[in-house]
Design a protein around this motif. Structure first.
Motif, PDB file in Angstrom:
ATOM      1  N   ARG A  47       7.931   2.054  -5.744  1.00 51.92           N
ATOM      2  CA  ARG A  47       7.107   1.127  -4.972  1.00 51.92           C
ATOM      3  C   ARG A  47       5.634   1.474  -5.186  1.00 51.92           C
ATOM      4  O   ARG A  47       5.298   2.604  -5.552  1.00 51.92           O
ATOM      5  CB  ARG A  47       7.478   1.215  -3.495  1.00 51.92           C
ATOM      6  N   LYS A  48       4.795   0.518  -4.921  1.00 57.68           N
ATOM      7  CA  LYS A  48       3.347   0.709  -5.067  1.00 57.68           C
ATOM      8  C   LYS A  48       2.902   1.914  -4.242  1.00 57.68           C
ATOM      9  O   LYS A  48       3.318   2.077  -3.097  1.00 57.68           O
ATOM     10  CB  LYS A  48       2.624  -0.557  -4.603  1.00 57.68           C
ATOM     11  N   GLU A  49       2.078   2.741  -4.850  1.00 54.77           N
ATOM     12  CA  GLU A  49       1.482   3.923  -4.211  1.00 54.77           C
ATOM     13  C   GLU A  49       2.474   5.041  -3.916  1.00 54.77           C
ATOM     14  O   GLU A  49       2.178   5.934  -3.126  1.00 54.77           O
ATOM     15  CB  GLU A  49       0.732   3.551  -2.919  1.00 54.77           C
ATOM     16  N   TYR A  89       4.591   5.800  -9.611  1.00 56.48           N
ATOM     17  CA  TYR A  89       3.602   4.726  -9.644  1.00 56.48           C
ATOM     18  C   TYR A  89       2.218   5.273 -10.001  1.00 56.48           C
ATOM     19  O   TYR A  89       1.490   4.668 -10.790  1.00 56.48           O
ATOM     20  CB  TYR A  89       3.531   4.010  -8.291  1.00 56.48           C
ATOM     21  N   HIS A  90       1.860   6.422  -9.450  1.00 53.76           N
ATOM     22  CA  HIS A  90       0.528   6.982  -9.677  1.00 53.76           C
ATOM     23  C   HIS A  90       0.317   7.341 -11.148  1.00 53.76           C
ATOM     24  O   HIS A  90      -0.748   7.092 -11.711  1.00 53.76           O
ATOM     25  CB  HIS A  90       0.300   8.204  -8.785  1.00 53.76           C
ATOM     26  N   PHE A 122      -1.115  -6.563 -12.488  1.00 48.87           N
ATOM     27  CA  PHE A 122      -0.178  -5.823 -11.649  1.00 48.87           C
ATOM     28  C   PHE A 122       0.839  -6.815 -11.102  1.00 48.87           C
ATOM     29  O   PHE A 122       0.463  -7.777 -10.433  1.00 48.87           O
ATOM     30  CB  PHE A 122      -0.907  -5.147 -10.483  1.00 48.87           C
ATOM     31  N   CYS A 149       5.986  -2.927 -10.904  1.00 49.62           N
ATOM     32  CA  CYS A 149       6.464  -1.946  -9.929  1.00 49.62           C
ATOM     33  C   CYS A 149       7.066  -2.730  -8.760  1.00 49.62           C
ATOM     34  O   CYS A 149       7.093  -3.956  -8.786  1.00 49.62           O
ATOM     35  CB  CYS A 149       5.329  -1.033  -9.451  1.00 49.62           C
ATOM     36  N   ASN A 155       0.127   4.042 -13.094  1.00 45.55           N
ATOM     37  CA  ASN A 155      -1.133   3.376 -12.800  1.00 45.55           C
ATOM     38  C   ASN A 155      -2.280   4.022 -13.586  1.00 45.55           C
ATOM     39  O   ASN A 155      -3.100   3.323 -14.193  1.00 45.55           O
ATOM     40  CB  ASN A 155      -1.406   3.422 -11.301  1.00 45.55           C
ATOM     41  N   ARG A 175       7.074  -3.828  -4.682  1.00 46.30           N
ATOM     42  CA  ARG A 175       6.133  -3.954  -3.568  1.00 46.30           C
ATOM     43  C   ARG A 175       6.310  -2.772  -2.628  1.00 46.30           C
ATOM     44  O   ARG A 175       7.401  -2.234  -2.487  1.00 46.30           O
ATOM     45  CB  ARG A 175       6.385  -5.255  -2.808  1.00 46.30           C
ATOM     46  N   ARG A 176       5.251  -2.375  -1.988  1.00 48.22           N
ATOM     47  CA  ARG A 176       5.324  -1.245  -1.053  1.00 48.22           C
ATOM     48  C   ARG A 176       6.134  -1.608   0.188  1.00 48.22           C
ATOM     49  O   ARG A 176       6.930  -0.820   0.697  1.00 48.22           O
ATOM     50  CB  ARG A 176       3.916  -0.799  -0.663  1.00 48.22           C
ATOM     51  N   GLU A 203       3.958  -6.865  -8.661  1.00 49.07           N
ATOM     52  CA  GLU A 203       4.745  -6.126  -7.670  1.00 49.07           C
ATOM     53  C   GLU A 203       5.976  -6.956  -7.355  1.00 49.07           C
ATOM     54  O   GLU A 203       5.883  -8.028  -6.770  1.00 49.07           O
ATOM     55  CB  GLU A 203       3.912  -5.875  -6.425  1.00 49.07           C
TER      56      GLU A 203
END
Length: 134
Positions: A10-12, A16-17, A56, A37, A20, A39-40, A58
């Motif tokens: 998921r985002k963040e 993901y890091h 991006f 990726c 990104n 969605r958070r 998501e």
């Protein structure tokens, strides 16, 4: 170059890091990146945003297990494949963690398709980092 980056997190969160940062470095070198990726938050629709040379995407997620999660993996994978088919002159697909069903399905289908469209597939098995690699 036109590059797809596939990430299962998921985002963040998690890998993901790393993805990104990698996408941003590629964009700084004038490559055009499509970064997938999850969605958070639990949502049933996808989200797109463009920043520099990066799109991006998501993807939606709602369930973590059971039959619904299986269908979600499948439909996200189908979306990725159809999206990849629409990119003219695609050069590279970089798949992080093919152990995830969504990434595995997408990568396998794109591997079959690459016989007709000329692009490279890079598989990054990030889950064994710290354990001596493959």
């Amino acid at each position: 170059m036109k590059i797809i980056i596939l990430n299962h997190n998921r985002k963040e969160i998690g890998t993901y890091h790393r993805c990104n940062g990698f996408a941003r470095q590629l964009a700084n070198k004038d490559h055009f990146v499509h970064f997938f990726c999850l969605r958070r938050e639990r949502k049933k629709w996808l989200s797109k945003r463009i920043e520099n040379n990066i799109i991006f995407i998501e993807l939606p997620w709602y369930s973590n297990n059971g039959l619904l999660a299986t269908f979600e993996h499948f439909f996200r994978g189908v979306y990725i494949v159809l999206y990849g088919l629409q990119i003219k002159d695609l050069n590279v697909v970089h798949a992080f963690n093919v152990a995830s069903p969504m990434i595995a399905f997408s990568t396998m289908m794109l591997y079959v398709i690459k016989k007709f469209k000329k692009f490279k597939i890079v598989v990054d098995w990030d889950d064994v980092w710290g354990r001596g690699g493959l």
